[in-house]
Design a protein around this motif. Sequence first.
Motif, PDB file in Angstrom:
ATOM      1  N   LYS A  38      -5.625   0.079  11.664  1.00  0.00           N
ATOM      2  CA  LYS A  38      -6.237  -0.009  10.347  1.00  0.00           C
ATOM      3  C   LYS A  38      -5.424   0.770   9.309  1.00  0.00           C
ATOM      4  O   LYS A  38      -5.229   0.316   8.179  1.00  0.00           O
ATOM      5  CB  LYS A  38      -7.669   0.540  10.409  1.00  0.00           C
ATOM      6  CG  LYS A  38      -8.431   0.436   9.100  1.00  0.00           C
ATOM      7  CD  LYS A  38      -9.827   0.997   9.253  1.00  0.00           C
ATOM      8  CE  LYS A  38     -10.571   0.949   7.920  1.00  0.00           C
ATOM      9  NZ  LYS A  38     -11.941   1.540   8.040  1.00  0.00           N
ATOM     10  N   ASN A  39      -4.942   1.965   9.702  1.00  0.00           N
ATOM     11  CA  ASN A  39      -4.165   2.797   8.775  1.00  0.00           C
ATOM     12  C   ASN A  39      -2.743   2.285   8.562  1.00  0.00           C
ATOM     13  O   ASN A  39      -2.028   2.781   7.691  1.00  0.00           O
ATOM     14  CB  ASN A  39      -4.104   4.238   9.290  1.00  0.00           C
ATOM     15  CG  ASN A  39      -5.446   4.928   9.213  1.00  0.00           C
ATOM     16  OD1 ASN A  39      -6.251   4.639   8.332  1.00  0.00           O
ATOM     17  ND2 ASN A  39      -5.707   5.831  10.145  1.00  0.00           N
ATOM     18  N   THR A  40      -2.345   1.296   9.375  1.00  0.00           N
ATOM     19  CA  THR A  40      -1.004   0.721   9.229  1.00  0.00           C
ATOM     20  C   THR A  40      -0.918  -0.169   7.991  1.00  0.00           C
ATOM     21  O   THR A  40       0.151  -0.307   7.392  1.00  0.00           O
ATOM     22  CB  THR A  40      -0.634  -0.083  10.496  1.00  0.00           C
ATOM     23  OG1 THR A  40      -0.696   0.782  11.627  1.00  0.00           O
ATOM     24  CG2 THR A  40       0.766  -0.664  10.398  1.00  0.00           C
ATOM     25  N   ASP A  41      -2.043  -0.763   7.607  1.00  0.00           N
ATOM     26  CA  ASP A  41      -2.053  -1.705   6.476  1.00  0.00           C
ATOM     27  C   ASP A  41      -1.854  -0.984   5.152  1.00  0.00           C
ATOM     28  O   ASP A  41      -2.396   0.103   4.937  1.00  0.00           O
ATOM     29  CB  ASP A  41      -3.379  -2.467   6.431  1.00  0.00           C
ATOM     30  CG  ASP A  41      -3.411  -3.601   7.447  1.00  0.00           C
ATOM     31  OD1 ASP A  41      -2.372  -4.245   7.632  1.00  0.00           O
ATOM     32  OD2 ASP A  41      -4.475  -3.800   8.059  1.00  0.00           O
ATOM     33  N   PHE A  42      -1.075  -1.606   4.263  1.00  0.00           N
ATOM     34  CA  PHE A  42      -0.912  -1.096   2.905  1.00  0.00           C
ATOM     35  C   PHE A  42      -1.342  -2.170   1.924  1.00  0.00           C
ATOM     36  O   PHE A  42      -0.520  -2.842   1.303  1.00  0.00           O
ATOM     37  CB  PHE A  42       0.538  -0.669   2.661  1.00  0.00           C
ATOM     38  CG  PHE A  42       0.748   0.799   2.849  1.00  0.00           C
ATOM     39  CD1 PHE A  42       0.390   1.705   1.870  1.00  0.00           C
ATOM     40  CD2 PHE A  42       1.271   1.280   4.031  1.00  0.00           C
ATOM     41  CE1 PHE A  42       0.565   3.068   2.054  1.00  0.00           C
ATOM     42  CE2 PHE A  42       1.447   2.633   4.226  1.00  0.00           C
ATOM     43  CZ  PHE A  42       1.086   3.535   3.241  1.00  0.00           C
ATOM     44  N   VAL A  43      -2.654  -2.324   1.803  1.00  0.00           N
ATOM     45  CA  VAL A  43      -3.232  -3.256   0.843  1.00  0.00           C
ATOM     46  C   VAL A  43      -4.399  -2.558   0.157  1.00  0.00           C
ATOM     47  O   VAL A  43      -5.010  -1.639   0.724  1.00  0.00           O
ATOM     48  CB  VAL A  43      -3.736  -4.558   1.524  1.00  0.00           C
ATOM     49  CG1 VAL A  43      -2.575  -5.379   2.058  1.00  0.00           C
ATOM     50  CG2 VAL A  43      -4.716  -4.230   2.654  1.00  0.00           C
ATOM     51  N   GLY A  44      -4.695  -2.966  -1.064  1.00  0.00           N
ATOM     52  CA  GLY A  44      -5.855  -2.447  -1.768  1.00  0.00           C
ATOM     53  C   GLY A  44      -5.840  -0.940  -1.958  1.00  0.00           C
ATOM     54  O   GLY A  44      -4.889  -0.375  -2.517  1.00  0.00           O
ATOM     55  N   PRO A  45      -6.880  -0.241  -1.487  1.00  0.00           N
ATOM     56  CA  PRO A  45      -6.999   1.204  -1.721  1.00  0.00           C
ATOM     57  C   PRO A  45      -5.813   2.020  -1.192  1.00  0.00           C
ATOM     58  O   PRO A  45      -5.371   2.966  -1.855  1.00  0.00           O
ATOM     59  CB  PRO A  45      -8.282   1.577  -0.961  1.00  0.00           C
ATOM     60  CG  PRO A  45      -9.054   0.305  -0.863  1.00  0.00           C
ATOM     61  CD  PRO A  45      -8.035  -0.782  -0.766  1.00  0.00           C
ATOM     62  N   ASN A  46      -5.320   1.666  -0.006  1.00  0.00           N
ATOM     63  CA  ASN A  46      -4.189   2.404   0.565  1.00  0.00           C
ATOM     64  C   ASN A  46      -2.967   2.345  -0.346  1.00  0.00           C
ATOM     65  O   ASN A  46      -2.268   3.346  -0.542  1.00  0.00           O
ATOM     66  CB  ASN A  46      -3.828   1.856   1.945  1.00  0.00           C
ATOM     67  CG  ASN A  46      -4.510   2.621   3.064  1.00  0.00           C
ATOM     68  OD1 ASN A  46      -5.307   3.521   2.809  1.00  0.00           O
ATOM     69  ND2 ASN A  46      -4.217   2.270   4.293  1.00  0.00           N
ATOM     70  N   LEU A  47      -2.710   1.173  -0.893  1.00  0.00           N
ATOM     71  CA  LEU A  47      -1.539   0.991  -1.748  1.00  0.00           C
ATOM     72  C   LEU A  47      -1.685   1.770  -3.055  1.00  0.00           C
ATOM     73  O   LEU A  47      -0.748   2.440  -3.508  1.00  0.00           O
ATOM     74  CB  LEU A  47      -1.327  -0.497  -2.034  1.00  0.00           C
ATOM     75  CG  LEU A  47      -0.013  -0.881  -2.713  1.00  0.00           C
ATOM     76  CD1 LEU A  47       1.175  -0.406  -1.910  1.00  0.00           C
ATOM     77  CD2 LEU A  47       0.052  -2.387  -2.916  1.00  0.00           C
ATOM     78  N   TRP A  48      -2.881   1.709  -3.656  1.00  0.00           N
ATOM     79  CA  TRP A  48      -3.104   2.450  -4.894  1.00  0.00           C
ATOM     80  C   TRP A  48      -3.074   3.959  -4.658  1.00  0.00           C
ATOM     81  O   TRP A  48      -2.551   4.716  -5.486  1.00  0.00           O
ATOM     82  CB  TRP A  48      -4.444   2.037  -5.516  1.00  0.00           C
ATOM     83  CG  TRP A  48      -4.352   0.740  -6.257  1.00  0.00           C
ATOM     84  CD1 TRP A  48      -4.894  -0.459  -5.892  1.00  0.00           C
ATOM     85  CD2 TRP A  48      -3.669   0.507  -7.486  1.00  0.00           C
ATOM     86  NE1 TRP A  48      -4.574  -1.430  -6.811  1.00  0.00           N
ATOM     87  CE2 TRP A  48      -3.833  -0.859  -7.812  1.00  0.00           C
ATOM     88  CE3 TRP A  48      -2.923   1.309  -8.349  1.00  0.00           C
ATOM     89  CZ2 TRP A  48      -3.286  -1.439  -8.951  1.00  0.00           C
ATOM     90  CZ3 TRP A  48      -2.375   0.738  -9.488  1.00  0.00           C
ATOM     91  CH2 TRP A  48      -2.563  -0.611  -9.782  1.00  0.00           C
ATOM     92  N   THR A  49      -3.617   4.388  -3.518  1.00  0.00           N
ATOM     93  CA  THR A  49      -3.566   5.817  -3.171  1.00  0.00           C
ATOM     94  C   THR A  49      -2.124   6.283  -3.049  1.00  0.00           C
ATOM     95  O   THR A  49      -1.763   7.377  -3.511  1.00  0.00           O
ATOM     96  CB  THR A  49      -4.314   6.074  -1.848  1.00  0.00           C
ATOM     97  OG1 THR A  49      -5.671   5.629  -1.977  1.00  0.00           O
ATOM     98  CG2 THR A  49      -4.304   7.551  -1.496  1.00  0.00           C
ATOM     99  N   LEU A  50      -1.293   5.455  -2.427  1.00  0.00           N
ATOM    100  CA  LEU A  50       0.128   5.790  -2.281  1.00  0.00           C
ATOM    101  C   LEU A  50       0.791   5.932  -3.650  1.00  0.00           C
ATOM    102  O   LEU A  50       1.537   6.899  -3.887  1.00  0.00           O
ATOM    103  CB  LEU A  50       0.833   4.710  -1.457  1.00  0.00           C
ATOM    104  CG  LEU A  50       2.355   4.855  -1.333  1.00  0.00           C
ATOM    105  CD1 LEU A  50       2.709   6.073  -0.493  1.00  0.00           C
ATOM    106  CD2 LEU A  50       2.973   3.598  -0.735  1.00  0.00           C
ATOM    107  N   ILE A  51       0.536   5.001  -4.546  1.00  0.00           N
ATOM    108  CA  ILE A  51       1.149   5.036  -5.887  1.00  0.00           C
ATOM    109  C   ILE A  51       0.722   6.298  -6.637  1.00  0.00           C
ATOM    110  O   ILE A  51       1.545   6.993  -7.244  1.00  0.00           O
ATOM    111  CB  ILE A  51       0.781   3.761  -6.676  1.00  0.00           C
ATOM    112  CG1 ILE A  51       1.450   2.538  -6.039  1.00  0.00           C
ATOM    113  CG2 ILE A  51       1.196   3.899  -8.140  1.00  0.00           C
ATOM    114  CD1 ILE A  51       0.997   1.213  -6.615  1.00  0.00           C
ATOM    115  N   PHE A  52      -0.585   6.605  -6.581  1.00  0.00           N
ATOM    116  CA  PHE A  52      -1.071   7.810  -7.264  1.00  0.00           C
ATOM    117  C   PHE A  52      -0.441   9.069  -6.656  1.00  0.00           C
ATOM    118  O   PHE A  52      -0.077   9.999  -7.375  1.00  0.00           O
ATOM    119  CB  PHE A  52      -2.598   7.888  -7.178  1.00  0.00           C
ATOM    120  CG  PHE A  52      -3.305   6.732  -7.839  1.00  0.00           C
ATOM    121  CD1 PHE A  52      -2.748   6.106  -8.952  1.00  0.00           C
ATOM    122  CD2 PHE A  52      -4.518   6.260  -7.352  1.00  0.00           C
ATOM    123  CE1 PHE A  52      -3.386   5.038  -9.574  1.00  0.00           C
ATOM    124  CE2 PHE A  52      -5.162   5.199  -7.967  1.00  0.00           C
ATOM    125  CZ  PHE A  52      -4.596   4.584  -9.074  1.00  0.00           C
ATOM    126  N   ALA A  53      -0.335   9.089  -5.322  1.00  0.00           N
ATOM    127  CA  ALA A  53       0.255  10.246  -4.649  1.00  0.00           C
ATOM    128  C   ALA A  53       1.722  10.415  -5.026  1.00  0.00           C
ATOM    129  O   ALA A  53       2.212  11.543  -5.188  1.00  0.00           O
ATOM    130  CB  ALA A  53       0.113  10.096  -3.132  1.00  0.00           C
TER     131      ALA A  53
END
Length: 444
Positions: A38-53
């Motif tokens: 599940k944590n491998t996916d980079f879509v939706g919230p995960n992707l936006w969290t990465l950008i903000f980080a």
Amino acid sequence: MHKEQNRFFRIIRIFFSRRFNLHVDKADEDDVILSIRKNTDFVGPNLWTLIFAIFIASIGLNVNSTAVIIGAMLISPLMGPIMGIGLGLGTNDFELIKKGARNLLIATIISIATSSLYFWLTPLHDAQSELLARTTPSVWDVFIAFFGGLAGIVAGTRKEKSNVIPGVAIATALMPPLCTAGYGIASGNIYYFLGAIYLYSINTVFIGISTFLIVRFLKFKVKHFENKRYEKKVSRYIIAIITITILPSIYLAYRIVDKSIFENNARAFITEQFRFKNTQVVNRTFKYSSKGNEIDLLLIGYELPDRTIDSIRKNLKNYKLFNTRLLVRQGLNAKQEIDFTQIKASILEDVFRKDSASLAVDNRENKLAIPIPDIHPELKALYPSLQKYSIYNVVERRTDTLPADTLTQVVADFTGPFSPAERIKMREWLKSRLKADSVKLIIQ
């Protein structure tokens, strides 16, 4: 005797197997795999969290704030795809490997693009120390990534989740190198970009390797296929991926260790061999290369004769500096490229080092010389029972530490009792009125 020895070793073996048993509190294997997948996916919230980080980490590097960088690393979800690749390698799950690699590549590209955009727009363009630290990997980065990855996957396979994963995210530092790579692109500095990507690759590879090792050690179920021919093909691919991953990482680790040893030996060589009263090393540059290393020194003061430099060169082998060229530049003749900025910086550094010891003493003496205001009328009005008092600045020294502390000491004599609450109130008032950093109140 033989039986007693066997019994002793059996007790020791049981003790260590119980203490260091990784199967204790191990979560259900399917739950672990599902969580990592599940944590491998980079879509939706995960992707936006990465950008903000990435934006937060870029700002932290830009303003040289360690706290902000740590906060960004806590937010970052970059560990997911790397652990997914390691899990896929350990369980023969080729689809998970491809998924993890694809998402890691997407996350890496988006991270570098985001940081490049920030550093292209920001008005602050100077490379701060936190940023520069991510351009030159050292041997410690290899160890940190490897042991951090081990800690991360061990924590990820537990029933009770702890604060280990955030700690691993901070220790392995995946975000700052990506931001530094973006800075390299925005500033047009290819060396910063390559150095940062090099550090990021080291962290990624060794986290993946450590995940693979723990997954195999815990004996996760290896995936089998009905089509044996396809299974052999997948196994060959996975073996090729492991080989491609591990062999370069061994070479990288060896190169980093070898470079660190060379630089440490070079520093010791310079410190011990260039001890001259009227000649000083003001700049040193170490060049590490497979074709041959080089130590480049800039000296000021009396010029050393050639025979002295030749004698020093012969001592290179005593410091295990084989295949190393010593280049000594001295004098201010026009044929040599002298960096006067380096000379100035070195002289200022030397002056600062010599004067820093006396600076604290001077500060204490200046503070002792500050006049104490007359507060007699105020004290008389506030504390009618006060008979007499004395105020003076003193240097307080402890026997268990070297540094001394300067404080304002007040000794007061009252006719009646003085409660602890009144003592605290008086001390705070004195501290404010006298504008003192520290006040010691003694009631007689």
